[in-house]
Every structure is written in structure tokens, then in C-alpha cells.
Design a protein around this motif. Structure first.
Motif, short mmCIF file in Angstrom:
data_model
loop_
_atom_site.label_atom_id
_atom_site.label_comp_id
_atom_site.label_asym_id
_atom_site.label_seq_id
_atom_site.Cartn_x
_atom_site.Cartn_y
_atom_site.Cartn_z
N TYR A 34 0.87 -1.19 0.00
CA TYR A 34 0.00 0.00 0.00
C TYR A 34 0.90 1.23 0.00
O TYR A 34 1.90 1.27 0.72
N GLY A 35 0.57 2.23 -0.80
CA GLY A 35 1.40 3.42 -0.90
C GLY A 35 2.58 3.18 -1.84
O GLY A 35 2.64 2.16 -2.53
N LYS A 36 3.50 4.15 -1.85
CA LYS A 36 4.64 4.05 -2.77
C LYS A 36 5.96 4.11 -2.02
O LYS A 36 6.11 4.90 -1.08
N LEU A 37 6.91 3.31 -2.47
CA LEU A 37 8.26 3.40 -1.93
C LEU A 37 8.89 4.67 -2.48
O LEU A 37 8.87 4.89 -3.70
N ASN A 38 9.42 5.54 -1.60
CA ASN A 38 9.98 6.81 -2.08
C ASN A 38 11.37 6.61 -2.69
O ASN A 38 11.92 5.50 -2.66
N ASP A 39 11.94 7.68 -3.25
CA ASP A 39 13.23 7.56 -3.94
C ASP A 39 14.36 7.15 -3.00
O ASP A 39 15.26 6.42 -3.38
N ASP A 134 15.01 -7.68 0.31
CA ASP A 134 15.75 -7.88 -0.93
C ASP A 134 14.85 -7.68 -2.14
O ASP A 134 15.21 -7.03 -3.11
N PHE A 135 13.68 -8.27 -2.05
CA PHE A 135 12.73 -8.24 -3.17
C PHE A 135 12.39 -6.80 -3.55
O PHE A 135 12.31 -6.45 -4.72
N PHE A 136 12.21 -5.93 -2.54
CA PHE A 136 11.87 -4.53 -2.82
C PHE A 136 13.11 -3.62 -2.80
O PHE A 136 12.99 -2.41 -2.87
N LYS A 137 14.29 -4.22 -2.67
CA LYS A 137 15.56 -3.46 -2.63
C LYS A 137 15.52 -2.37 -1.55
O LYS A 137 15.81 -1.20 -1.80
N ILE A 138 15.12 -2.78 -0.36
CA ILE A 138 15.08 -1.87 0.77
C ILE A 138 16.21 -2.26 1.72
O ILE A 138 16.30 -3.42 2.15
N ASP A 139 17.09 -1.29 2.02
CA ASP A 139 18.19 -1.60 2.92
C ASP A 139 17.73 -1.60 4.37
O ASP A 139 18.10 -2.46 5.16
N LYS A 140 16.90 -0.59 4.71
CA LYS A 140 16.44 -0.48 6.08
C LYS A 140 14.98 -0.02 6.11
O LYS A 140 14.64 0.98 5.47
#
Lengths: 369, 198
Positions: A34-39, A134-140
Motif C-alpha cells: 500500500y502506498g509508494k516506496l519513495n526515492d 531484498d525483493f523490494f531493494k530496501i536496505d532499512k
């Protein structure tokens, strides 16, 4: 087959070793966002669902066509504002909303896995969901949050991956499942296993499901999610569409009718074997034992900002058990806040419209972002 | 921010670890965190105040100092602050001992019952004193154990609490309290501020 085939999934190819000793690989995890991952990729919140939940946190659940389980809390302009935050939720393994579980098909036999599915733990659930980063390439992550079994996953996540989230919100949960809670779960499991249709879990490949057993399990559990006062105020001794007692075993009282409805609605969306597996995982949860009797060592040196919430009328995961977590965090010198919310709605409070609760989460997330 | 908080803040060096017991709406906590890089924690009994602290992003634990100080390990803080709350406890001595257990230094402030306005109020009106620092009526006051600056100094002597600094506050003016001026300060000050060391 049905709508479940249309839920979003990603496949974990690499092998993951489970606590029971078995290794699984190449299996699907169903998720929703839900929502968007920011830059900067720093606005992601991982929500963990409870026993009967699924990945459909907010909006309308496409399988049940009902509101998402946390729709009071999560959504556009809600306390967890999806105009600002990117909320991810996955169905736990062992679940029945698209993730690898007992109702998945075993490719070797082309039959549903049933009770050949390995016994899983909260730790296994968390280690699997960690792959979402990993799937969403989020470090933290910005936060991990969840109530009840979701809160247990929050604690386990922070213990396993202390550098992977900035904040953590365990709600109405415990660090060690109590004897009373194990007993209540066992009651539910026995109701399912006593249903002649259960057939040691092989019903999935047969005609009939143990709906009666699962329904009774849900009815019993549902009582534990409410408070005596809440029940009394909502139902009292009110009769169900009748002027007087009928001197029969029909649902004379509204509370009976309500529970029967809860039971029968549940079997339409939940798999009985999943209920066995997930309650087992909750019973096995004991972070205190995992850290050799010293819970605070699970959080030593942790930089995560914790916010723990309990509810006055929750007798399933009472304030005292939530405070044990606060005490352990204090002993570890961790950054921890705690509030007990006044509510008559019992354990279910975390899913309901409880203004002080919603406000506290909104404040915490906004102030620390 | 009120003068009392400024004085407390000046008593604490930068970069310390501080617990504010009865932290209220978090005004002092926020000041210490923002201006002195203090690693701050709060303990607060009022749910409304806890919500206010959360909204400021402050780590506050809802709880009662008389019960919930127990959860903090020995010497886990450099300083612990107790602002105008001591008189509300059932057992002030036990609370001070606990403060000095969790921190090496405690800053305790007390509304002075020996202040001349308090004395005059009781003397002339014959009713329980109501002042700026003691705003409640006798029947709804949370204060169980009111004391004067002199009482607290005597109490500390008797219990062997080491008063490292004793300050008096009157109308925004701070002054040191010592043996020779104790009676005077006890008469003319609204507030006593004490730095106690183990």
C-alpha cells in the motif's frame, strides 16, 4: 482454481533452514503493498499479521470482499498514512492466502501437502519475510509493526535483524507464550482434530473439510479476543429475533448467534490445517528461552526505537506481559516507549477503532520519521 | 521554559544519560535532548502526558515511579530528575533510594512549604495554603508528604543523602542554600532544588 491464484506472490528460490531441521526452497510468499516506496527507499513499513490475518491490511480484501484487517489504522490519511508510507504485508508461511502452507500442492505427488507440511515457528515466518527487503531493494525499513502474533514477529525480527529497521511497534503481545494461551490454542486444535472430516489433515484431497471443528475453534478463540465487560455491554442477555426463550438448543441469545456467525464466516476463508500450524508456531514462541532466560540480551546494543502498546481489558496478552518486554528493553538500555490504552474491547482492541490507540501510533510514526 | 527547568538543565553536563521521573508533557526532556545531546528517557503516570511525549518523539514509559523504577537496572543513568513530585509518594525515602540506585546523581526539586506566603495563608486564613506551586485544595491534592526546604535538608542529613548542591528559587532568582542562610532561604524561597550524589 479460484481468486487465491490471483494474489501477488514472489518465489524464494534459495534454501531456508527451518527450526524443525527441514530445509525449504523454491516456494511462494504472497504479499500486498500500500502506498509508494519513495526515492530514498526509507519510508517502508513491514506489517505482520496475526493468527487469522493475511496480507490484505487495508482497503478491501479481494478474496473476502471485506475491509482489510487493519483498515482503521492503515490507508490514505489514516494513522499509518499510505500517502506517506509504503506498507508491505506478507501472508505467513503455513498460512492459506497464497503463501507456502499445508494447502499448497506438493509437486512430487500432485496432492495437497496437508500435515506433511513441516512444523514452523515465528522465527521461520520472520526469516522468510526478511526476503521481502531484498525483493523490494530496501536496505532499512522505517518500521516493523504488528499486534498479537504480529507483535511476536516484530520482536523476533528485531532480535534477528537489529540493523534492518529504525523503529519497532509490538502491540498486545508477549515474548513468551503463556500456559493459558497454549491451553486455549490446544482447545482449538483439538476441536479441529475431533472433526471426523479432518482425517489427519488429508481432507484437502477429499470431499469434505473439518468445517465444524474449525468453526468451534474460532468461536472459542473469539471469546478470548473480547472482554467480559465488552461482551456484557454489546450483548448482555439480549435474545436473537425472538420474544422469549424457546426451550431448545437453537441460538436463543444474541451472543450465541454472533459466535456461530463468526465461526461459519471463518471457515469460508481459512484452512483448518493452517490453523493448526500457526497456533503451534505461537505456542513454540519463547524469545526468553531462545536467549537463555535473559530477554534483554535479545536487544543488547540495539539502536531500534521501540514503542510498546497494551490494552487495559486484554486478558490474553495482558499489560503485565507487555511490560516484561519493556523491562527487558530497559535492562538492555534500549530506546523504548510504552503506553497502556484504556479500552473495553479486549485483545481485539488493536484491530478496532480505539481513538487513543490510533492517535499514539500516528504520533509515534510522524514524530520519528 | 520555566526557570526551574533551566536550572536543572544547567546542572547536567552534555552527552549524559538521563531519566526524567514524572516527566509531564516532556518539555524538559525535549530541551535536554535538543540542546545538550542528552540520551533521555521519561517515566510518566498520566496517559495524556504520555501521548504528548510520544507526539514529541520522546521515549516515555507510562508508569508509576513508586512501582516502576524497579525495572531500571542499577546505575543505568548518569542523572535522574524528580521535579516537584517527591511529596506525592507514599514512601519518599524509598523513592530517593531507588533514584540513587538507577543513577549516580539525582536532581530533586520540592515546592517549599516553609515559604512565607504559605505560612501567612495558614496563619491568617486558617485554611490549607493554596499558592502557585501548591494549586490544589486539601481534598484533591496529590500531595501526601509536604515538606519545607529545611525539612528536606534535615531529612537528607538524617538519611545520609549527600546534598552536593542545594539551591533556592524565588521569583526567577537562584541562590545557594548553606548552613548560615537556611532559615532565611526556607522563608523566602518558593522552590528548593537539590543535587544528591551517592
Amino acid at each position: 482454481m479460484n481468486k487465491i491464484d490471483k494474489v501477488k506472490t514472489f518465489v524464494i528460490e534459495k534454501p531456508i533452514k527451518l527450526d524443525c531441521g527441514k530445509t525449504i526452497s523454491n516456494f511462494p510468499v504472497a504479499y500486498e503493498t500500500y502506498g509508494k516506496l519513495n526515492d530514498k527507499r526509507d519510508n517502508a513499513i513491514l506489517a505482520f499479521h496475526a493468527l487469522s490475518g493475511d496480507q490484505f491490511v487495508a482497503g478491501i480484501n479481494p478474496i473476502t470482499n471485506k475491509s482489510g484487517w487493519w483498515s482503521y489504522l492503515v490507508g490514505p490519511n489514516k494513522p499509518v498514512d499510505t500517502n506517506k508510507f509504503f506498507v508491505i504485508c506478507a501472508n505467513v508461511i503455513g498460512g492459506c492466502m497464497g503463501s507456502y502452507g499445508p494447502s499448497s500442492i506438493d509437486e512430487k505427488t500432485n496432492k495437497k501437502i496437508g500435515t506433511n507440511f513441516p512444523v514452523i515457528t515465528i522465527n521461520d515466518m520472520v526469516n522468510v519475510q526478511y526476503n521481502l527487503l531484498d525483493f523490494f531493494k530496501i536496505d532499512k525499513l522505517y518500521s516493523v509493526m504488528g499486534g498479537s502474533m504480529g507483535g511476536m514477529q516484530v520482536l523476533q525480527f528485531v532480535a534477528n535483524f537489529p540493523n534492518k529497521t529504525r523503529t519497532a511497534i509490538p502491540i498486545a503481545c508477549t515474548a513468551s507464550h503463556s500456559a493459558q494461551n497454549i491451553a486455549l490454542n490446544e482447545l482449538g486444535r483439538q476441536a479441529i482434530m475431533a472433526d471426523a472430516n479432518w482425517k489427519r489433515g488429508d481432507y484437502l484431497n477429499l470431499e469434505n473439510s473439518p468445517d465444524k471443528g474449525l468453526s468451534v475453534a474460532r468461536m472459542a478463540a473469539h471469546i478470548t479476543y473480547l472482554s467480559k465487560k465488552g461482551l456484557q455491554e454489546k450483548f448482555g442477555r439480549k435474545l436473537q429475533e425472538r420474544d422469549d426463550l424457546k426451550f431448545s438448543f437453537d441460538a436463543d441469545f444474541q451472543i450465541e448467534s454472533y459466535l456461530r456467525h463468526q465461526g461459519s464466516a471463518f471457515v469460508d476463508r481459512f484452512d483448518a490445517n493452517s490453523y493448526l500450524y500457526i497456533t503451534r508456531a505461537m505456542d513454540y514462541f519463547d524469545l526468553v528461552k531462545e536467549y537463555n532466560g535473559n530477554l534483554s540480551s535479545a536487544f543488547k546494543g540495539n539502536k531500534v526505537k521501540f514503542f510498546i502498546i497494551s490494552f487495559t481489558s486484554d486478558w490474553l496478552y495482558p499489560t503485565s506481559e507487555n511490560k516484561e518486554i519493556v523491562i527487558a528493553l530497559n535492562a538492555a538500555g534500549a530506546d523504548v516507549g510504552f503506553i497502556e490504552i484504556i479500552s473495553d474491547k479486549g485483545h481485539d482492541s488493536f484491530l478496532l477503532e480505539v481513538p487513543e490507540f490510533l492517535k499514539s501510533i500516528k504520533s509515534f510514526l510522524e514524530a520519528n520519521y | 521554559m520555566k526557570k526551574e527547568f533551566q536550572i536543572i538543565s544547567e546542572l547536567i553536563e552534555v552527552n549524559k544519560r538521563v531519566l526524567d521521573v514524572g516527566c509531564g508533557d516532556g518539555t524538559l526532556m525535549k530541551h535536554l535532548h535538543d540542546n545538550k545531546n542528552i540520551d533521555i528517557r521519561g517515566l510518566e503516570i498520566s496517559k495524556d502526558n504520555v501521548q504528548k511525549c510520544i507526539a514529541k518523539g520522546l521515549p516515555v514509559i507510562e508508569g508509576n515511579a513508586e512501582k516502576d523504577l524497579e525495572q531500571f537496572p542499577d546505575s543505568s543513568f548518569d542523572y535522574v530528575i524528580l521535579s516537584q513530585t517527591l511529596q506525592a509518594f507514599y514512601n519518599p525515602e524509598k523513592v530517593i533510594n531507588n533514584l540513587l540506585r538507577v543513577a549516580n546523581k539525582a536532581i530533586v526539586t520540592i515546592p517549599n512549604f516553609g515559604y512565607w506566603k504559605v505560612r501567612i495563608h495558614l496563619l491568617l486564613k486558617g485554611t490549607m495554603p493554596i499558592t502557585k506551586n501548591l494549586p490544589n485544595e486539601w481534598f484533591n491534592t496529590p500531595n501526601l508528604h509536604m515538606c519545607s526546604i529545611k525539612d528536606f535538608v534535615n531529612f537528607s542529613k538524617q538519611k545520609k543523602f549527600n546534598l552536593f548542591r542545594s539551591l533556592a528559587l524565588h521569583q526567577e532568582k537562584v541562590s545557594e542554600i548553606n548552613k548560615s542562610n537556611l532559615n532565611l532561604k526556607n522563608f523566602f524561597s518558593e522552590l528548593g532544588i537539590f543535587l544528591i550524589e551517592k
